[in-house]
Design a protein around this motif. Structure first.
Motif, PDB file in Angstrom:
ATOM      1  N   THR A   1      10.906  33.614  10.024  1.00  0.00           N
ATOM      2  CA  THR A   1      11.492  33.633   8.846  1.00  0.00           C
ATOM      3  C   THR A   1      12.147  32.430   8.351  1.00  0.00           C
ATOM      4  O   THR A   1      12.212  32.000   7.209  1.00  0.00           O
ATOM      5  N   GLU A   2      13.125  31.980   9.288  1.00  0.00           N
ATOM      6  CA  GLU A   2      13.679  30.760   9.111  1.00  0.00           C
ATOM      7  C   GLU A   2      13.018  29.515   8.258  1.00  0.00           C
ATOM      8  O   GLU A   2      13.658  28.788   7.440  1.00  0.00           O
ATOM      9  N   ILE A   3      11.938  29.358   8.834  1.00  0.00           N
ATOM     10  CA  ILE A   3      11.139  28.228   8.323  1.00  0.00           C
ATOM     11  C   ILE A   3      11.015  28.338   6.620  1.00  0.00           C
ATOM     12  O   ILE A   3      10.918  27.172   5.938  1.00  0.00           O
ATOM     13  N   SER A   4      10.565  29.580   6.160  1.00  0.00           N
ATOM     14  CA  SER A   4      10.656  29.653   4.483  1.00  0.00           C
ATOM     15  C   SER A   4      11.990  29.196   4.094  1.00  0.00           C
ATOM     16  O   SER A   4      11.818  28.490   2.961  1.00  0.00           O
ATOM     17  N   LYS A   5      12.711  29.511   4.488  1.00  0.00           N
ATOM     18  CA  LYS A   5      14.166  29.323   4.092  1.00  0.00           C
ATOM     19  C   LYS A   5      14.420  27.810   4.177  1.00  0.00           C
ATOM     20  O   LYS A   5      15.137  27.253   3.077  1.00  0.00           O
ATOM     21  N   VAL A   6      14.293  27.017   5.251  1.00  0.00           N
ATOM     22  CA  VAL A   6      14.410  25.686   5.290  1.00  0.00           C
ATOM     23  C   VAL A   6      13.499  25.065   4.281  1.00  0.00           C
ATOM     24  O   VAL A   6      13.964  24.089   3.863  1.00  0.00           O
ATOM     25  N   LEU A   7      12.256  25.422   4.267  1.00  0.00           N
ATOM     26  CA  LEU A   7      11.337  24.802   3.179  1.00  0.00           C
ATOM     27  C   LEU A   7      11.809  24.863   1.714  1.00  0.00           C
ATOM     28  O   LEU A   7      11.796  23.970   1.096  1.00  0.00           O
ATOM     29  N   SER A   8      12.546  25.858   1.401  1.00  0.00           N
ATOM     30  CA  SER A   8      13.058  26.143   0.004  1.00  0.00           C
ATOM     31  C   SER A   8      14.340  25.429  -0.187  1.00  0.00           C
ATOM     32  O   SER A   8      14.381  24.605  -1.065  1.00  0.00           O
TER      33      SER A   8
END
Length: 309
Positions: free
Chosen positions: A55-62
């Motif tokens: 899940t963290e990868i999407s937050k990081v990209l955002s």
């Protein structure tokens, strides 16, 4: 968020650096899939155990790209009314009553008047497709394996053509496709038809070196000796026959908890008293308490001494 979006990375190395800006320590294979997803406009499908950073990868990209994050949290029984759109029935009824009070009696005209965009409630998938000009969002479809197969099938149109069809209005198509991240904890298999539309990556547990770097970024206040002993303990714990192995999230939580307790090195009492931070089932805790925890601590210290020597 009103700032302009950042340009997408132009290489795998640039993607590694982009993720590192938000303290996401990625291996090269993860960075490669993320880069190709953005370059090719294809969704990323991430599978792996809970707590490994899917899940963290999407937050990081955002965060790093300056794009809005639209999150669809999946659950059993999720339907289009909760995920895509629904009509504002209360407002439609009010509109009908006001029209009737004003003397309008043409039922067909009334029906057409209430099935327009102003009566539409946009849910996450529709929000992600509409986006903003030049700032298509990051769409996180989290824990897809928790939904039912009919909803999974509905996603095929969304992921193939980045569009949805509303019978009363027509087709809504994304002017600019969002960056899509789909996660699954693999509680059930996802159909091949959906996986074919995605770039797949299995997110495993990190190596000791990568986990150590993660802790240095996520829990910088922890003493170096404690950080190394925690990583060694967790790595050994993942070799045990447990119902639920600790993920990176539990490693970070444990490091922060021990730092709050002013612990500078692991000892048996501290480990026994804080196992509930990293293990979430009583049978697992009972298996690791006492002599087993002491054995792992001694093993970790022996390996550290051998490496130092």
């Amino acid at each position: 968020m009103t700032d302009a979006a950042r340009a997408l990375p132009e290489s795998i190395d640039a993607t590694v650096d982009l993720l590192a800006e938000a303290d996401y320590v990625s291996d090269r294979s993860m960075a490669t899939v993320a880069y190709l997803s953005m370059k090719m406009g294809r969704p990323i499908f991430l599978e792996g155990e809970a707590g490994v950073g899917k899940t963290e990868i999407s937050k990081v990209l955002s965060q790093t790209l300056g794009l809005p994050l639209v999150r669809l949290q999946c659950y059993e029984g999720l339907d289009t009314a909760s995920a895509v759109y629904e009509w504002n029935y209360a407002r439609q009824m009010l509109e009908i009553r006001l029209a009737e009070a004003a003397g309008e009696t043409d039922r067909e005209k009334l029906a057409k008047g209430i099935f327009t965009e102003e009566f539409l409630i946009r849910r996450p998938l529709m929000q992600a497709l509409e986006g903003e000009p030049g700032r298509a969002p990051v769409l996180l479809i989290d824990e897809l394996d928790r939904t039912d197969e009919p909803f999974e099938a509905y996603l095929l149109e969304v992921l193939s053509d980045f569009q949805i069809t509303i019978p009363e209005i027509g087709t809504v198509k994304a002017a600019e496709p969002p960056i899509v991240v789909i996660t699954s904890n693999r509680t059930r298999e996802i159909h091949d038809a959906l996986k074919r539309r995605c770039l797949y990556h299995w997110v495993g547990y990190p190596t000791a070196e990568r986990e150590l770097e993660i802790l240095r970024r996520k829990a910088p206040g922890a003493p170096e000796r404690l950080t190394r002993e925690i990583v060694g303990f967790i790595q050994e714990l993942r070799n045990a026959d447990l119902f639920k192995l600790p993920g990176v999230a539990e490693t970070i939580d444990w490091t922060r908890a021990l730092t709050e307790l002013d612990v500078v090195a692991l000892d048996a009492d501290t480990v026994n008293n804080t196992l509930g931070v990293i293990l979430k089932y009583q049978d697992d805790i009972a298996k690791m308490q006492g002599s087993e925890a002491s054995r792992i601590i001694q093993q970790v210290r022996a390996e550290a001494a051998a490496a130092a020597g």
